[in-house]
Design a protein around this motif. Structure first.
Motif, PDB file in Angstrom:
ATOM      1  N   ILE A  76       0.857  -1.188   0.000  1.00  0.00           N
ATOM      2  CA  ILE A  76       0.000   0.000   0.000  1.00  0.00           C
ATOM      3  C   ILE A  76       0.893   1.237   0.000  1.00  0.00           C
ATOM      4  O   ILE A  76       1.746   1.396   0.886  1.00  0.00           O
ATOM      5  N   GLY A  77       0.712   2.098  -0.984  1.00  0.00           N
ATOM      6  CA  GLY A  77       1.503   3.319  -1.071  1.00  0.00           C
ATOM      7  C   GLY A  77       0.849   4.470  -0.332  1.00  0.00           C
ATOM      8  O   GLY A  77      -0.381   4.601  -0.330  1.00  0.00           O
ATOM      9  N   TYR A  78       1.659   5.292   0.285  1.00  0.00           N
ATOM     10  CA  TYR A  78       1.135   6.457   1.001  1.00  0.00           C
ATOM     11  C   TYR A  78       2.023   7.660   0.693  1.00  0.00           C
ATOM     12  O   TYR A  78       3.206   7.525   0.408  1.00  0.00           O
ATOM     13  N   ASP A  79       1.427   8.840   0.745  1.00  0.00           N
ATOM     14  CA  ASP A  79       2.206  10.044   0.471  1.00  0.00           C
ATOM     15  C   ASP A  79       2.959  10.471   1.722  1.00  0.00           C
ATOM     16  O   ASP A  79       2.644  10.049   2.839  1.00  0.00           O
ATOM     17  N   LYS A  80       3.943  11.342   1.545  1.00  0.00           N
ATOM     18  CA  LYS A  80       4.836  11.688   2.653  1.00  0.00           C
ATOM     19  C   LYS A  80       4.133  12.457   3.763  1.00  0.00           C
ATOM     20  O   LYS A  80       4.667  12.578   4.870  1.00  0.00           O
ATOM     21  N   TRP A  81       2.933  12.999   3.463  1.00  0.00           N
ATOM     22  CA  TRP A  81       2.232  13.775   4.500  1.00  0.00           C
ATOM     23  C   TRP A  81       1.440  12.887   5.450  1.00  0.00           C
ATOM     24  O   TRP A  81       0.871  13.385   6.416  1.00  0.00           O
ATOM     25  N   SER A  82       1.349  11.600   5.136  1.00  0.00           N
ATOM     26  CA  SER A  82       0.565  10.714   5.994  1.00  0.00           C
ATOM     27  C   SER A  82       1.123  10.698   7.416  1.00  0.00           C
ATOM     28  O   SER A  82       2.327  10.736   7.625  1.00  0.00           O
ATOM     29  N   VAL A  93      -5.122  11.431  -7.301  1.00  0.00           N
ATOM     30  CA  VAL A  93      -3.792  11.210  -6.727  1.00  0.00           C
ATOM     31  C   VAL A  93      -3.635   9.771  -6.263  1.00  0.00           C
ATOM     32  O   VAL A  93      -2.591   9.143  -6.473  1.00  0.00           O
ATOM     33  N   THR A  94      -4.683   9.213  -5.641  1.00  0.00           N
ATOM     34  CA  THR A  94      -4.567   7.825  -5.168  1.00  0.00           C
ATOM     35  C   THR A  94      -4.486   6.848  -6.347  1.00  0.00           C
ATOM     36  O   THR A  94      -3.834   5.807  -6.246  1.00  0.00           O
ATOM     37  N   ASN A  95      -5.129   7.168  -7.454  1.00  0.00           N
ATOM     38  CA  ASN A  95      -4.954   6.348  -8.654  1.00  0.00           C
ATOM     39  C   ASN A  95      -3.490   6.323  -9.074  1.00  0.00           C
ATOM     40  O   ASN A  95      -2.934   5.268  -9.390  1.00  0.00           O
ATOM     41  N   ILE A  96      -2.874   7.491  -9.065  1.00  0.00           N
ATOM     42  CA  ILE A  96      -1.476   7.599  -9.491  1.00  0.00           C
ATOM     43  C   ILE A  96      -0.556   6.890  -8.498  1.00  0.00           C
ATOM     44  O   ILE A  96       0.402   6.212  -8.883  1.00  0.00           O
ATOM     45  N   ILE A  97      -0.847   7.029  -7.200  1.00  0.00           N
ATOM     46  CA  ILE A  97      -0.043   6.336  -6.184  1.00  0.00           C
ATOM     47  C   ILE A  97      -0.162   4.822  -6.361  1.00  0.00           C
ATOM     48  O   ILE A  97       0.837   4.087  -6.298  1.00  0.00           O
ATOM     49  N   CYS A  98      -1.388   4.340  -6.590  1.00  0.00           N
ATOM     50  CA  CYS A  98      -1.575   2.900  -6.819  1.00  0.00           C
ATOM     51  C   CYS A  98      -0.774   2.434  -8.034  1.00  0.00           C
ATOM     52  O   CYS A  98      -0.146   1.370  -8.007  1.00  0.00           O
ATOM     53  N   TYR A  99      -0.796   3.220  -9.069  1.00  0.00           N
ATOM     54  CA  TYR A  99      -0.044   2.864 -10.282  1.00  0.00           C
ATOM     55  C   TYR A  99       1.460   2.891 -10.035  1.00  0.00           C
ATOM     56  O   TYR A  99       2.206   2.108 -10.631  1.00  0.00           O
ATOM     57  N   ARG A 100       1.918   3.789  -9.174  1.00  0.00           N
ATOM     58  CA  ARG A 100       3.340   3.799  -8.818  1.00  0.00           C
ATOM     59  C   ARG A 100       3.726   2.495  -8.128  1.00  0.00           C
ATOM     60  O   ARG A 100       4.756   1.889  -8.437  1.00  0.00           O
ATOM     61  N   VAL A 101       2.887   2.065  -7.206  1.00  0.00           N
ATOM     62  CA  VAL A 101       3.136   0.796  -6.507  1.00  0.00           C
ATOM     63  C   VAL A 101       3.072  -0.358  -7.499  1.00  0.00           C
ATOM     64  O   VAL A 101       3.894  -1.283  -7.463  1.00  0.00           O
ATOM     65  N   TYR A 102       2.106  -0.301  -8.406  1.00  0.00           N
ATOM     66  CA  TYR A 102       1.966  -1.347  -9.431  1.00  0.00           C
ATOM     67  C   TYR A 102       3.214  -1.427 -10.311  1.00  0.00           C
ATOM     68  O   TYR A 102       3.761  -2.506 -10.546  1.00  0.00           O
ATOM     69  N   ILE A 103       3.687  -0.266 -10.784  1.00  0.00           N
ATOM     70  CA  ILE A 103       4.858  -0.246 -11.670  1.00  0.00           C
ATOM     71  C   ILE A 103       6.091  -0.800 -10.959  1.00  0.00           C
ATOM     72  O   ILE A 103       6.864  -1.572 -11.527  1.00  0.00           O
ATOM     73  N   ASP A 104       6.279  -0.396  -9.709  1.00  0.00           N
ATOM     74  CA  ASP A 104       7.462  -0.822  -8.961  1.00  0.00           C
ATOM     75  C   ASP A 104       7.425  -2.304  -8.585  1.00  0.00           C
ATOM     76  O   ASP A 104       8.464  -2.872  -8.240  1.00  0.00           O
ATOM     77  N   ASN A 105       6.234  -2.890  -8.609  1.00  0.00           N
ATOM     78  CA  ASN A 105       6.104  -4.301  -8.209  1.00  0.00           C
ATOM     79  C   ASN A 105       5.361  -5.109  -9.267  1.00  0.00           C
ATOM     80  O   ASN A 105       4.701  -6.099  -8.957  1.00  0.00           O
ATOM     81  N   ARG A 106       5.496  -4.702 -10.532  1.00  0.00           N
ATOM     82  CA  ARG A 106       4.692  -5.283 -11.607  1.00  0.00           C
ATOM     83  C   ARG A 106       4.844  -6.803 -11.711  1.00  0.00           C
ATOM     84  O   ARG A 106       3.850  -7.533 -11.772  1.00  0.00           O
ATOM     85  N   SER A 107       6.059  -7.295 -11.728  1.00  0.00           N
ATOM     86  CA  SER A 107       6.280  -8.738 -11.921  1.00  0.00           C
ATOM     87  C   SER A 107       5.616  -9.560 -10.823  1.00  0.00           C
ATOM     88  O   SER A 107       4.886 -10.536 -11.099  1.00  0.00           O
ATOM     89  N   ASP A 108       5.852  -9.177  -9.567  1.00  0.00           N
ATOM     90  CA  ASP A 108       5.252  -9.920  -8.447  1.00  0.00           C
ATOM     91  C   ASP A 108       3.733  -9.815  -8.471  1.00  0.00           C
ATOM     92  O   ASP A 108       3.016 -10.794  -8.226  1.00  0.00           O
ATOM     93  N   PHE A 109       3.239  -8.624  -8.768  1.00  0.00           N
ATOM     94  CA  PHE A 109       1.794  -8.388  -8.751  1.00  0.00           C
ATOM     95  C   PHE A 109       1.091  -9.224  -9.821  1.00  0.00           C
ATOM     96  O   PHE A 109       0.089  -9.903  -9.547  1.00  0.00           O
ATOM     97  N   LEU A 110       1.611  -9.184 -11.046  1.00  0.00           N
ATOM     98  CA  LEU A 110       0.970  -9.931 -12.129  1.00  0.00           C
ATOM     99  C   LEU A 110       1.055 -11.436 -11.884  1.00  0.00           C
ATOM    100  O   LEU A 110       0.133 -12.196 -12.242  1.00  0.00           O
ATOM    101  N   ARG A 111       2.146 -11.887 -11.280  1.00  0.00           N
ATOM    102  CA  ARG A 111       2.288 -13.326 -10.971  1.00  0.00           C
ATOM    103  C   ARG A 111       1.224 -13.748  -9.966  1.00  0.00           C
ATOM    104  O   ARG A 111       0.610 -14.818 -10.112  1.00  0.00           O
ATOM    105  N   LEU A 112       0.995 -12.914  -8.957  1.00  0.00           N
ATOM    106  CA  LEU A 112       0.009 -13.243  -7.937  1.00  0.00           C
ATOM    107  C   LEU A 112      -1.420 -13.117  -8.448  1.00  0.00           C
ATOM    108  O   LEU A 112      -2.342 -13.753  -7.925  1.00  0.00           O
ATOM    109  N   CYS A 113      -1.609 -12.280  -9.484  1.00  0.00           N
ATOM    110  CA  CYS A 113      -2.952 -12.082 -10.037  1.00  0.00           C
ATOM    111  C   CYS A 113      -3.317 -13.146 -11.072  1.00  0.00           C
ATOM    112  O   CYS A 113      -4.481 -13.247 -11.483  1.00  0.00           O
ATOM    113  N   ALA A 114      -2.322 -13.909 -11.513  1.00  0.00           N
ATOM    114  CA  ALA A 114      -2.563 -14.896 -12.587  1.00  0.00           C
ATOM    115  C   ALA A 114      -3.508 -16.006 -12.113  1.00  0.00           C
ATOM    116  O   ALA A 114      -3.522 -16.379 -10.944  1.00  0.00           O
TER     117      ALA A 114
END
Length: 569
Positions: free
Chosen positions: A459-465, A548-569
């Motif tokens: 789960i991604g969070y912004d620095k102000w959290s 913004v949360t869409n973009i944060i989710c996509y940042r997490v997705y991009i950084d963990n794409r391989s693991d995420f897609l493997r688990l979603c298969a």
């Protein structure tokens, strides 16, 4: 110069006015001022100094970058005309009792990749050798890295020329006259000459810029005010013939330093402001429409097109700009000098709404893996939490919003009705008092896990959290990753969100609150062509947390794409 012209400037102005060379109206306005100078009995036109510098550049300077590395620096006619306009006009200075150069200040605006920095670098190197003994030259910009580009261009040209390299030296502080192997040699090009060329950031101008003869500020479009350049300009005050260059493309900083300079420059060109010692040399388009309608007009802001800058490059950029908002903003500003609002709307209405309106619910996502994103921003404002899923080549997202009760009383009547409806639908959770209760955010994620069997990879969070909230989430068992809302982290995922929405690969049930946030989101672009989300100008009260949360989710997705897609298969 070709017959029957008496100077490169005369030849260039004649060809521009005849239509043989296409330029914008603003440069033609400057030509009218130069014509008045030519007729003024108090102003002399003596191109010898200009020709001396042109000859120096073409005979002594060599290019240092591919594809022209090692080749002589052959100036284009527009470059020779510019040098002539700067150095050929003379006026008599009663204070020092001699004829001096008329123009002391220069604003040179031209599209990127038209040889701007190498040209001014070569002109500075020419001034170093052709100007008076002891001349001190300063290469400046908004940051040290940009200032280094011009300085490095000067030094590379110096090193490429055996005759120049022979009588100069470079160390960590700058470029100086004198050859270490010939220390006893006398004359202007020996150690006796204390002139130098140095580089600084404009931000440190007050510390370094003292008693210089030439100051060149590169890419001033990034400056918010004149605090960076005024110390440099003031350090020229002791000189008989000071010279201050500002060279730039247009930029994205609203109400910045360049905006004010361009406003004054255009007043000069329209004769609304009297600045007789300011050379305003603008390569600009006459309208944005002509860029899209007639590619022949591109040379108005790109005088080096076809010789320095490639037509194919610009055609490709314009083609991409037709479908990509960030590219469009960047290209119009940097290639065509069309000022861009730094808060242009990000998405078109047709991009935001899912065309086939593919509906889904949490039961459809039961037991799946997700990545999360949270934008808490201020504790006393709207906040958003989001989960992003991947299924059958498409992405699905659900969200929940949070707001403190006291914030509702501050909303406009129109927005209050919307918020009441969203609260009634369960889309917004209200906290008592003046602050969001972040425990409710934690409870939403826990509910997804316990009731729907959803597993969160990260789960991604912004620095102000709030730090304590992040710790609470980690104690519950979530893997939290920080996503800073800055150019680097936000640019790539923002582009992908836009692409997926346009391609109908991101579904959000056309949720009215998510749509509200997407509509309020603007795009801002920097000089590296990176992009970031901000609020649309004039809509400070509108919210973009869902985008913004869409973009944060996509940042997490991009950084963990391989693991995420493997688990979603």
């Amino acid at each position: 110069m070709s017959a029957p012209y008496s100077s490169y400037l005369h030849e260039y102005m004649a060809k521009c006015r005849s239509g043989e060379i296409l330029v914008g109206q603003e440069l033609l306005q400057m030509f009218d001022i130069l014509d008045e100078n030519l007729r003024d009995p108090n102003i002399r036109f003596e191109p010898a100094d200009a020709n001396k510098r042109i000859k120096f550049i073409e005979e002594k300077c060599r290019h240092f970058e591919a594809p022209y590395a090692g080749k002589p620096f052959k100036l284009e006619l527009f470059q020779k005309a510019f040098i002539t306009a700067l150095h050929a006009f003379k006026i008599f200075d009663d204070e020092i009792d001699k004829w001096v150069r008329l123009y002391q200040d220069v604003l040179f605006v031209v599209g990127r990749k038209n040889g701007k920095t190498p040209l001014i670098g070569a002109m500075n190197l020419a001034e170093f050798f052709c100007g008076p003994e002891g001349i001190k030259i300063l290469c400046s910009s908004n940051d040290y890295e940009q200032a280094a580009l011009m300085f490095d261009a000067i030094n590379a040209m110096r090193e490429e020329s055996p005759s120049l390299d022979k009588v100069t030296r470079k160390n960590l502080t700058g470029i100086y006259f004198g050859n270490p192997k010939r220390r006893k040699k006398k004359g202007k090009f020996s150690y006796r000459n204390k002139g130098h060329i140095k580089k600084i950031s404009a931000k440190t101008g007050a510390k370094e810029g003292r008693n210089i003869a030439v100051g060149a500020a590169d890419e001033v479009h990034e400056m918010k005010d004149n605090s960076g350049v005024m110390p440099i300009r003031q350090s020229l005050s002791t000189q008989d013939e000071p010279l201050y260059y500002e060279l730039t493309t247009e930029g994205f900083t609203n109400d910045g330093y360049l905006d004010e300079r361009m406003k004054e420059a255009r007043q000069v060109l329209k004769r609304e402001l009297h600045r007789p010692r300011w050379l305003v040399w603008l390569y600009t388009q006459d309208s944005e429409q002509e860029i899209w309608q007639d590619e022949r007009t591109w040379v108005k802001s790109n005088p080096g097109l076809g010789t320095i800058k490639k037509w194919s490059f610009l055609r490709n950029m314009l083609e991409e700009a037709k479908t990509n908002k960030a590219t469009r903003i960047f290209v119009l500003a940097k290639d065509f000098n069309v000022k861009q609002n730094n808060a242009a709307a990000w998405l078109m209405a047709e991009d935001i709404v899912n065309a086939n309106d593919q509906r889904f619910n949490l039961d459809d996502l039961r037991g799946r893996v997700a990545v999360g994103g949270v934008d808490l921003s201020k504790s006393g404002d709207l906040a958003c939490a989001r989960a992003l899923f991947y299924k059958d080549g498409k992405k699905y997202t659900i969200s929940q919003y949070f707001i403190p009760e006291s914030k509702l009383s501050q909303l406009s009547k129109e927005d209050l009705e919307k918020y009441k409806a969203w609260i009634k639908e369960g889309r917004i959770t209200v906290s008592d008092g003046n602050e969001n209760d972040f425990r409710l955010v934690t409870a939403w994620f826990v509910k997804l896990v316990k009731e729907f069997g959803i597993r969160f990879l990260k789960i991604g969070y912004d620095k102000w959290s709030a730090i304590y909230w992040v710790k609470e989430m980690e104690e519950v068992g979530f893997d939290m990753v920080r996503v800073e809302q800055n150019w680097g982290p936000m640019s790539e995922p923002m582009k992908l969100v836009e692409a997926d929405l346009k391609s109908n690969l991101l579904y959000y049930n056309n949720d009215s609150l998510d749509k509200f946030c997407l509509e309020n989101t603007a795009i801002t672009v920097n000089s590296k062509m990176e992009q970031m989300p901000i609020k649309v100008q004039g809509k400070d009260e509108k919210k973009i947390d869902g985008a913004v949360t869409n973009i944060i989710c996509y940042r997490v997705y991009i950084d963990n794409r391989s693991d995420f897609l493997r688990l979603c298969a």
